[in-house]
Write an enzyme that holds these catalytic residues in place. Structure first.
Site: not given
Length: 237
Positions: A43, A70, A190
């Site tokens: 990410h 991401e 998450h």
């Protein structure tokens, strides 16, 4: 079968703390694959405070499993994805000041924008996923963008589960059923951890993939990376 994609941002954070190349992000990714993980997630953010854009470019030819990138679809990110062409791109509405991702997309408000970006990625053979909260309207909005998958934002689940809430996954179960009916694949991530992943997997149907970074790398400090990954794989299967 739910695949495990390991987010290696925290390994890059540790490397960047000293400015050198230890730990080596590329070597870590190869080891993670050899230990059984079915994907690698990165990410990158514009300030490159952990994973750098150069890391994503260098990782692509080395990886044997699915590569997931991401990020917020600013032009710099879009250009990176179009160059690297990972198996999957996950669109996240990062706030610039946020330490980590803290909300899903409003897929109704941003439908046209997401639809345009997703169309470009899909035309280049890249599977798309949208980071969303477990809200029925957001799932339905995601389906209208043309995305292949959604990624359910699981922080609220993790917080409620830690408090002992037996209904912590209720909204996720409902949204997964809706997504499946709409023809969407389902990812999640998450704050998922060894403490809560079995419960989440049992409660949420049609789960294609989980992306886990912070908890997994933290747990690996105590148990070792290979053993930690093997524990996740066992719980997911």
């Amino acid at each position: 079968m739910t695949k495990l994609s390991v987010n290696i941002n925290k390994i890059a954070t540790l490397r960047n703390a000293r400015g050198g190349d230890v730990p080596n992000v590329l070597e870590a990714a190869k080891n993670i694959e050899s230990f059984g993980a079915e994907g690698i997630t990165v990410h990158p953010r514009p300030d490159e405070r952990h994973i750098r854009y150069a890391d994503a470019r260098e990782l692509k030819p080395l990886l044997k499993t699915e590569f997931n990138i991401e990020g917020k679809p600013i032009q710099q990110f879009i250009d990176l994805v179009m160059e690297v062409k990972p198996a999957q791109v996950t669109l996240v509405p990062d706030a610039e000041e946020a330490i980590t991702s803290n909300a899903g997309w409003d897929t109704v408000k941003h439908r046209d924008y997401l639809k345009e970006v997703i169309s470009e990625f899909k035309n280049n053979g890249i599977r798309t996923s949208i980071f969303v909260d477990p809200v029925k309207e957001m799932i339905e909005g995601a389906a209208e963008t043309g995305t292949d998958r959604i990624e359910l934002y699981t922080e609220s689940f993790a917080v409620d589960y830690e408090k002992g809430d037996t209904n912590a996954a209720k909204s996720y179960t409902e949204c997964a059923e809706i997504a499946n009916q709409l023809g969407l694949g389902i990812n999640a991530g998450h704050d998922l951890s060894l403490k809560n992943i079995r419960f989440f997997k049992e409660k949420v149907p049609h789960l294609d993939e989980v992306s886990i970074g912070h908890a997994l790398i933290s747990e690996a400090l105590y148990m070792g990376l290979e053993k930690t990954i093997q524990k996740y794989l066992k719980l997911l299967k």
